[in-house]
Write an enzyme that holds these catalytic residues in place. Structure first.
Site, PDB file in Angstrom:
ATOM      1  N   ASP A   8      12.631  -0.708  -3.195  1.00 41.89           N
ATOM      2  CA  ASP A   8      11.177  -0.632  -3.289  1.00 41.89           C
ATOM      3  C   ASP A   8      10.859   0.278  -4.491  1.00 41.89           C
ATOM      4  O   ASP A   8      11.738   0.998  -4.970  1.00 41.89           O
ATOM      5  CB  ASP A   8      10.627  -0.043  -1.983  1.00 41.89           C
ATOM      6  CG  ASP A   8       9.137   0.212  -2.036  1.00 41.89           C
ATOM      7  OD1 ASP A   8       8.399  -0.689  -2.476  1.00 41.89           O
ATOM      8  OD2 ASP A   8       8.712   1.320  -1.649  1.00 41.89           O
ATOM      9  N   LEU A   9       9.640   0.234  -4.989  1.00 43.50           N
ATOM     10  CA  LEU A   9       9.290   1.058  -6.165  1.00 43.50           C
ATOM     11  C   LEU A   9       8.556   2.345  -5.778  1.00 43.50           C
ATOM     12  O   LEU A   9       9.099   3.450  -5.883  1.00 43.50           O
ATOM     13  CB  LEU A   9       8.427   0.237  -7.126  1.00 43.50           C
ATOM     14  CG  LEU A   9       7.910   1.008  -8.345  1.00 43.50           C
ATOM     15  CD1 LEU A   9       9.043   1.332  -9.312  1.00 43.50           C
ATOM     16  CD2 LEU A   9       6.827   0.205  -9.076  1.00 43.50           C
ATOM     17  N   ASP A  10       7.304   2.166  -5.311  1.00 44.85           N
ATOM     18  CA  ASP A  10       6.433   3.315  -5.031  1.00 44.85           C
ATOM     19  C   ASP A  10       6.998   4.134  -3.875  1.00 44.85           C
ATOM     20  O   ASP A  10       7.174   3.612  -2.778  1.00 44.85           O
ATOM     21  CB  ASP A  10       5.024   2.827  -4.678  1.00 44.85           C
ATOM     22  CG  ASP A  10       4.359   2.072  -5.811  1.00 44.85           C
ATOM     23  OD1 ASP A  10       3.901   2.720  -6.751  1.00 44.85           O
ATOM     24  OD2 ASP A  10       4.320   0.823  -5.763  1.00 44.85           O
ATOM     25  N   THR A  16       4.530   7.417  -6.987  1.00 42.97           N
ATOM     26  CA  THR A  16       3.206   6.968  -7.413  1.00 42.97           C
ATOM     27  C   THR A  16       2.188   7.018  -6.276  1.00 42.97           C
ATOM     28  O   THR A  16       1.006   6.808  -6.520  1.00 42.97           O
ATOM     29  CB  THR A  16       3.281   5.522  -7.936  1.00 42.97           C
ATOM     30  OG1 THR A  16       4.200   4.824  -7.123  1.00 42.97           O
ATOM     31  CG2 THR A  16       3.727   5.471  -9.387  1.00 42.97           C
ATOM     32  N   LYS A  44       0.876   2.869   2.369  1.00 40.84           N
ATOM     33  CA  LYS A  44       2.193   2.736   1.741  1.00 40.84           C
ATOM     34  C   LYS A  44       2.797   1.371   2.018  1.00 40.84           C
ATOM     35  O   LYS A  44       2.864   0.944   3.171  1.00 40.84           O
ATOM     36  CB  LYS A  44       3.119   3.855   2.206  1.00 40.84           C
ATOM     37  CG  LYS A  44       2.664   5.204   1.687  1.00 40.84           C
ATOM     38  CD  LYS A  44       3.643   6.313   1.971  1.00 40.84           C
ATOM     39  CE  LYS A  44       3.137   7.599   1.310  1.00 40.84           C
ATOM     40  NZ  LYS A  44       3.929   8.766   1.722  1.00 40.84           N
ATOM     41  N   SER A 113       8.936  -5.054  -4.548  1.00 40.52           N
ATOM     42  CA  SER A 113       7.751  -4.196  -4.443  1.00 40.52           C
ATOM     43  C   SER A 113       6.494  -5.016  -4.200  1.00 40.52           C
ATOM     44  O   SER A 113       6.394  -6.154  -4.642  1.00 40.52           O
ATOM     45  CB  SER A 113       7.590  -3.415  -5.756  1.00 40.52           C
ATOM     46  OG  SER A 113       6.315  -2.814  -5.825  1.00 40.52           O
ATOM     47  N   ALA A 114       5.526  -4.407  -3.518  1.00 44.25           N
ATOM     48  CA  ALA A 114       4.232  -5.066  -3.315  1.00 44.25           C
ATOM     49  C   ALA A 114       3.313  -4.886  -4.517  1.00 44.25           C
ATOM     50  O   ALA A 114       2.257  -5.507  -4.599  1.00 44.25           O
ATOM     51  CB  ALA A 114       3.551  -4.478  -2.077  1.00 44.25           C
ATOM     52  N   LYS A 144       4.525  -7.364   2.845  1.00 41.45           N
ATOM     53  CA  LYS A 144       5.312  -6.653   3.855  1.00 41.45           C
ATOM     54  C   LYS A 144       4.368  -6.297   5.004  1.00 41.45           C
ATOM     55  O   LYS A 144       3.231  -5.944   4.739  1.00 41.45           O
ATOM     56  CB  LYS A 144       5.899  -5.360   3.272  1.00 41.45           C
ATOM     57  CG  LYS A 144       6.824  -5.566   2.068  1.00 41.45           C
ATOM     58  CD  LYS A 144       7.150  -4.221   1.411  1.00 41.45           C
ATOM     59  CE  LYS A 144       7.882  -4.429   0.093  1.00 41.45           C
ATOM     60  NZ  LYS A 144       8.134  -3.171  -0.650  1.00 41.45           N
ATOM     61  N   GLU A 168      13.679   1.738   1.331  1.00 42.74           N
ATOM     62  CA  GLU A 168      12.228   1.664   1.587  1.00 42.74           C
ATOM     63  C   GLU A 168      11.671   2.997   2.084  1.00 42.74           C
ATOM     64  O   GLU A 168      12.340   3.702   2.842  1.00 42.74           O
ATOM     65  CB  GLU A 168      11.964   0.618   2.672  1.00 42.74           C
ATOM     66  CG  GLU A 168      11.442  -0.701   2.167  1.00 42.74           C
ATOM     67  CD  GLU A 168      10.046  -0.641   1.561  1.00 42.74           C
ATOM     68  OE1 GLU A 168       9.366   0.397   1.679  1.00 42.74           O
ATOM     69  OE2 GLU A 168       9.634  -1.636   0.964  1.00 42.74           O
ATOM     70  N   ASP A 169      10.436   3.311   1.696  1.00 50.97           N
ATOM     71  CA  ASP A 169       9.775   4.530   2.193  1.00 50.97           C
ATOM     72  C   ASP A 169       8.621   4.209   3.135  1.00 50.97           C
ATOM     73  O   ASP A 169       7.975   5.129   3.634  1.00 50.97           O
ATOM     74  CB  ASP A 169       9.219   5.357   1.029  1.00 50.97           C
ATOM     75  CG  ASP A 169       8.013   4.689   0.401  1.00 50.97           C
ATOM     76  OD1 ASP A 169       8.081   3.473   0.132  1.00 50.97           O
ATOM     77  OD2 ASP A 169       6.992   5.370   0.201  1.00 50.97           O
TER      78      ASP A 169
HETATM   79  C1  G6P Z   1       3.007  -0.412  -3.127  1.00 44.26           C
HETATM   80  C2  G6P Z   1       2.323   0.860  -2.684  1.00 44.26           C
HETATM   81  C3  G6P Z   1       0.983   0.555  -2.076  1.00 44.26           C
HETATM   82  C4  G6P Z   1       0.146  -0.286  -3.034  1.00 44.26           C
HETATM   83  C5  G6P Z   1       0.865  -1.587  -3.341  1.00 44.26           C
HETATM   84  C6  G6P Z   1       0.118  -2.457  -4.335  1.00 44.26           C
HETATM   85  O1  G6P Z   1       3.467  -1.083  -2.026  1.00 44.26           O
HETATM   86  O2  G6P Z   1       3.124   1.551  -1.750  1.00 44.26           O
HETATM   87  O3  G6P Z   1       0.326   1.766  -1.772  1.00 44.26           O
HETATM   88  O4  G6P Z   1      -1.115  -0.562  -2.494  1.00 44.26           O
HETATM   89  O5  G6P Z   1       2.151  -1.272  -3.894  1.00 44.26           O
HETATM   90  O6  G6P Z   1       0.137  -1.844  -5.580  1.00 44.26           O
HETATM   91  P1  G6P Z   1      -0.712  -2.292  -6.839  1.00 44.26           P
HETATM   92  O7  G6P Z   1      -0.094  -1.508  -7.962  1.00 44.26           O
HETATM   93  O8  G6P Z   1      -0.517  -3.759  -7.015  1.00 44.26           O
HETATM   94  O9  G6P Z   1      -2.119  -1.939  -6.571  1.00 44.26           O
HETATM   95 MG    MG Z   2       6.998   2.206  -1.135  1.00 48.40          MG
END
Ligand code: G6P
Ligand code: MG
Length: 217
Positions: A8-10, A16, A44, A113-114, A144, A168-169
């Protein structure tokens, strides 16, 4: 090698979440209500659209489609301003140690990542070249905890889901990894992420010998 790793990224690679929080809080304040750190936990791993729906429910605000669309844009413009000057200093501790080790073992690596901002963020922190596959908010239709994002990543990696390891967090992310039949590793609070197969506070707790136990040669 039959194993693939999906990150996962964030909140896993970069922190972030604080910038997402600032942008959502700014919008909430403009609309006349508070948005707390605790409420931000619910955001998240959750798509931008779903986050705005939750935010408006918190503020008890009914939006027209036009307002909804413009607030989606506004939040992202603010978020992009917050992350504009991100650099390598915002990579979370020991993430490069793990990525370097996997690369040196020739293990395929994916992002799952989402976020629709994933690629520019990886570029800013100079980690894009580690990833063989990128699956993000631009490639999925189901957010997710649906397993779609990770199943697409496994397919593109050419690795069976049961041989994929997911970092994943977010609760929704652990659920997605489990639903995909993958090995889930929670990064963060073990009590919140109690559905994960393994839990670590962060990557400083993950040893290279532990990674070896996950790799099928
Ligand atoms: C991640 C973050 C979420 C965020 C989502 C969409 O999953 O944990 O908090 O809403 O990405 O991110 P974006 O950059 O597309 O708004
Ligand atoms: Mg995350």
């Amino acid at each position: 090698i039959k194993t693939g790793f999906i990150f996962d990224l964030d909140g896993v690679i970069v922190d972030t979440a604080k910038y997402h929080y600032l942008a959502w809080r700014k919008l909430a304040n403009e609309l006349g209500f508070e948005f707390t750190h605790e409420q931000n936990e619910l955001f998240k791993g959750v798509s931008r659209k779903r986050c705005l729906e939750i935010l408006l429910a918190i503020g008890k605000i009914k939006a027209t489609q036009e307002q909804f669309d413009s607030w989606m844009i506004e939040k992202n413009v603010d978020y992009l301003a917050y992350i504009e000057n991100m650099d390598v200093s915002e990579i979370l501790p020991d993430v490069p140690k793990v990525l370097d080790y996997l690369k040196h073992k020739n293990i395929p690596i994916a992002l799952g990542s989402a976020s629709k901002n994933a690629k520019p963020i990886l570029e800013k922190v100079n980690l894009l070249s580690y990833f063989d596959v990128l699956v993000d908010g631009n490639n999925v239709t189901k957010a997710k905890p649906d397993p779609e994002v990770f199943l697409i990543a496994a397919k593109q990696l050419g690795v069976k889901p049961c041989n994929c390891i997911v970092f994943e967090d977010a609760v929704a992310g652990i659920e997605a990894a489990n639903a995909a039949g993958m090995i889930s590793i929670g990064i963060g609070d073990a009590e919140i992420l109690n559905q994960a197969k393994y839990n670590f506070k962060d990557f400083t707790e993950i040893s290279l010998s532990f990674l070896d136990t996950l790799i099928i040669e």
